[in-house]
Design a protein around this motif. Structure first.
Motif, mmCIF file in Angstrom:
data_model
loop_
_atom_site.group_PDB
_atom_site.id
_atom_site.type_symbol
_atom_site.label_atom_id
_atom_site.label_comp_id
_atom_site.label_asym_id
_atom_site.label_seq_id
_atom_site.Cartn_x
_atom_site.Cartn_y
_atom_site.Cartn_z
ATOM 1 N N LEU A 30 0.834 -1.191 0.000
ATOM 2 C CA LEU A 30 0.000 0.000 0.000
ATOM 3 C C LEU A 30 0.870 1.242 0.000
ATOM 4 O O LEU A 30 1.971 1.242 0.546
ATOM 5 C CB LEU A 30 -0.891 0.032 1.250
ATOM 6 C CG LEU A 30 -1.890 -1.091 1.448
ATOM 7 C CD1 LEU A 30 -2.635 -0.883 2.761
ATOM 8 C CD2 LEU A 30 -2.866 -1.161 0.295
ATOM 9 N N GLY A 31 0.356 2.310 -0.566
ATOM 10 C CA GLY A 31 1.080 3.572 -0.552
ATOM 11 C C GLY A 31 0.354 4.606 -1.386
ATOM 12 O O GLY A 31 -0.418 4.255 -2.276
ATOM 13 N N PRO A 32 0.595 5.892 -1.123
ATOM 14 C CA PRO A 32 -0.020 6.941 -1.937
ATOM 15 C C PRO A 32 0.473 6.861 -3.373
ATOM 16 O O PRO A 32 1.472 6.203 -3.670
ATOM 17 C CB PRO A 32 0.462 8.247 -1.270
ATOM 18 C CG PRO A 32 1.063 7.839 0.027
ATOM 19 C CD PRO A 32 1.500 6.423 -0.111
ATOM 20 N N GLN A 187 -4.688 0.513 -4.070
ATOM 21 C CA GLN A 187 -5.068 1.701 -3.321
ATOM 22 C C GLN A 187 -6.377 1.472 -2.582
ATOM 23 O O GLN A 187 -6.827 2.335 -1.839
ATOM 24 C CB GLN A 187 -5.203 2.901 -4.262
ATOM 25 C CG GLN A 187 -3.882 3.373 -4.831
ATOM 26 C CD GLN A 187 -4.040 4.591 -5.719
ATOM 27 O OE1 GLN A 187 -5.117 5.147 -5.853
ATOM 28 N NE2 GLN A 187 -2.951 5.020 -6.316
ATOM 29 N N LEU A 189 -8.018 -0.042 0.309
ATOM 30 C CA LEU A 189 -7.589 -0.605 1.580
ATOM 31 C C LEU A 189 -8.431 -1.820 1.958
ATOM 32 O O LEU A 189 -7.927 -2.757 2.576
ATOM 33 C CB LEU A 189 -7.660 0.472 2.661
ATOM 34 C CG LEU A 189 -6.807 1.706 2.349
ATOM 35 C CD1 LEU A 189 -6.911 2.729 3.464
ATOM 36 C CD2 LEU A 189 -5.364 1.328 2.135
ATOM 37 N N LEU A 201 3.480 -1.052 4.002
ATOM 38 C CA LEU A 201 3.037 0.303 3.703
ATOM 39 C C LEU A 201 4.267 1.110 3.306
ATOM 40 O O LEU A 201 5.216 1.212 4.082
ATOM 41 C CB LEU A 201 2.356 0.924 4.922
ATOM 42 C CG LEU A 201 1.822 2.341 4.774
ATOM 43 C CD1 LEU A 201 0.794 2.423 3.658
ATOM 44 C CD2 LEU A 201 1.201 2.805 6.086
ATOM 45 N N ASP A 203 6.015 4.702 1.581
ATOM 46 C CA ASP A 203 5.814 6.130 1.351
ATOM 47 C C ASP A 203 7.167 6.738 1.039
ATOM 48 O O ASP A 203 8.159 6.442 1.711
ATOM 49 C CB ASP A 203 5.193 6.787 2.599
ATOM 50 C CG ASP A 203 4.734 8.210 2.329
ATOM 51 O OD1 ASP A 203 4.341 8.502 1.184
ATOM 52 O OD2 ASP A 203 4.763 9.034 3.258
ATOM 53 N N LEU A 291 -7.746 0.058 8.179
ATOM 54 C CA LEU A 291 -6.503 0.326 7.453
ATOM 55 C C LEU A 291 -6.459 1.769 6.947
ATOM 56 O O LEU A 291 -5.390 2.335 6.778
ATOM 57 C CB LEU A 291 -6.355 -0.640 6.276
ATOM 58 C CG LEU A 291 -5.888 -2.061 6.618
ATOM 59 C CD1 LEU A 291 -5.821 -2.910 5.355
ATOM 60 C CD2 LEU A 291 -4.544 -2.048 7.321
ATOM 61 N N ASP A 292 -7.647 2.357 6.705
ATOM 62 C CA ASP A 292 -7.674 3.773 6.324
ATOM 63 C C ASP A 292 -7.027 4.629 7.407
ATOM 64 O O ASP A 292 -6.263 5.550 7.115
ATOM 65 C CB ASP A 292 -9.114 4.241 6.112
ATOM 66 C CG ASP A 292 -9.808 3.481 5.005
ATOM 67 O OD1 ASP A 292 -9.974 4.052 3.919
ATOM 68 O OD2 ASP A 292 -10.188 2.323 5.221
ATOM 69 N N PHE A 295 -3.278 4.071 7.395
ATOM 70 C CA PHE A 295 -2.698 4.763 6.242
ATOM 71 C C PHE A 295 -2.555 6.253 6.529
ATOM 72 O O PHE A 295 -1.493 6.853 6.318
ATOM 73 C CB PHE A 295 -3.622 4.544 5.038
ATOM 74 C CG PHE A 295 -2.976 4.745 3.709
ATOM 75 C CD1 PHE A 295 -2.626 3.664 2.923
ATOM 76 C CD2 PHE A 295 -2.719 6.007 3.220
ATOM 77 C CE1 PHE A 295 -2.031 3.833 1.688
ATOM 78 C CE2 PHE A 295 -2.132 6.194 1.987
ATOM 79 C CZ PHE A 295 -1.790 5.102 1.221
ATOM 80 N N THR A 299 1.135 7.986 6.860
ATOM 81 C CA THR A 299 1.567 8.755 5.690
ATOM 82 C C THR A 299 1.097 10.201 5.719
ATOM 83 O O THR A 299 1.580 11.027 4.943
ATOM 84 C CB THR A 299 1.060 8.122 4.376
ATOM 85 O OG1 THR A 299 -0.357 8.301 4.276
ATOM 86 C CG2 THR A 299 1.403 6.644 4.319
ATOM 87 N N ALA A 303 -5.412 7.274 1.255
ATOM 88 C CA ALA A 303 -4.957 6.396 0.180
ATOM 89 C C ALA A 303 -5.324 6.992 -1.162
ATOM 90 O O ALA A 303 -6.402 7.514 -1.360
ATOM 91 C CB ALA A 303 -5.608 5.009 0.314
#
Length: 321
Positions: A30-32, A187, A189, A201, A203, A291-292, A295, A299, A303
């Motif tokens: 996961l990551g932006p 993206q 979650l 995760l 970033d 997870l939101d 995240f 970060t 997301a």
């Protein structure tokens, strides 16, 4: 991946990324946007050379033994690779021939995969007539034409409706049940929560957290209890009766939130206290962090949000201050 770096001119796409994926599991990344997810997949699938660090897939160094790696992997990218004018079976046969399976083996493999992904009845239909979920399942089938040990899924359900997404999820679960190792970038979650055994995760091109979904959720605190009252005028009174630290009041939503270290005891106490005070609740629920929330906590952004250079500099300035 061990300490992997990759630059595009002045832009640092990966900045010492470490990533380990267990055999026969789904590992979510996961990551932006701009965090380095797709760059990492392209490196592991031999489509891009890294600048520094070490990358092995299925025990093979991707730089020294790229050809062998390609024979051991499958890749489903963000955009469909199938030809819309051809039928589903024709597409799979074409991929089989491109992998030098031979006409007979390519045909039999196409039939196997159409059956496996519930597309046998539509194999002769042109792909342009497929639904989004069917098209993505066909794309997934094409990535498995050589029965790979490792499968890379780069945002596989982007743009699909909930039904199509569920169809792809079911297909991925069946693959892992058969022993395939899956690395999933997403993206969504909920998708990572549903499918992944472990999640990294990332970033700014590096891993900032890694663990099971529950382990990551624990990073932002334990369970919480949410109470929604029928009468907003009794919100402060109810909060005083419930007491405890870290209460959060939301007057607009008539909601009280509080930590719930003992889920069932907290729920029973809350119901009892409100009933004794004659305060009606519209809803009471105990929930785990999402997870939101993980995240956003790790970060500093939701997301899918683009991480621009301007934003990165602003974040560094805040840290320095």
């Amino acid at each position: 991946m061990d300490g992997v770096h990759k630059r595009y001119g002045e832009k640092r796409a990966l900045d010492g990324l470490d990533l380990a994926v267990g055999s026969g599991t789904v590992h979510g990344v996961l990551g932006p946007n701009g965090a380095g997810k797709t760059t990492a997949v392209r490196i592991m699938s031999t489509l891009l050379r890294h600048d520094a660090g070490r990358v092995t897939v299925a025990g093979l160094d991707v730089r020294e033994r790229a050809g062998e790696v390609r024979r051991r992997i499958g890749l489903l990218g963000q955009h469909a690779a199938v030809d819309e004018q051809l039928g589903g079976r024709q597409n799979l046969e074409m991929f089989g021939r491109l992998y030098h399976l031979g006409a007979r083996r390519a045909g039999s493999r196409a039939d196997e995969l159409l059956e496996r992904f519930g597309l046998a009845d539509t194999g002769r239909k042109a792909v342009k007539q497929y639904s989004g979920g069917m098209r993505r399942r066909l794309d997934l089938a094409a990535s498995l034409i050589t029965d790979p040990d490792v499968l890379f899924l780069d945002e596989p359900t982007t743009g699909l409706d909930p039904r199509g997404r569920t169809e792809v999820w079911d297909a991925v679960r069946s693959l892992v049940g058969g022993g395939t190792t899956v690395l999933l970038t997403t993206q969504y979650l909920e998708e990572a929560d549903q499918l992944a055994d472990r999640i990294s995760l990332i970033d700014g091109g590096r891993a900032v957290a890694e663990g099971t979904p529950d382990e990551l959720k624990a990073l932002v605190g334990g369970d919480r209890i949410d109470v929604v009252l029928r009468d907003a005028s009794r919100l402060v009174e109810a909060a005083a009766l419930l007491g405890g630290a870290d209460l959060v009041l939301d007057a607009d939503r008539r909601r009280i939130g509080a930590p719930a270290p003992d889920r069932m005891a907290a729920l029973a106490r809350t119901v009892r206290v409100l009933e004794e005070a004659g305060i009606e609740a519209e809803d009471i629920a105990v929930r785990r962090p999402t997870l939101d929330e993980v995240f956003l906590s790790l970060t500093g952004q939701p997301a899918g949000e683009q991480r621009t250079e301007k934003k990165a500099k602003a974040e560094k300035a805040e840290v320095a201050a």
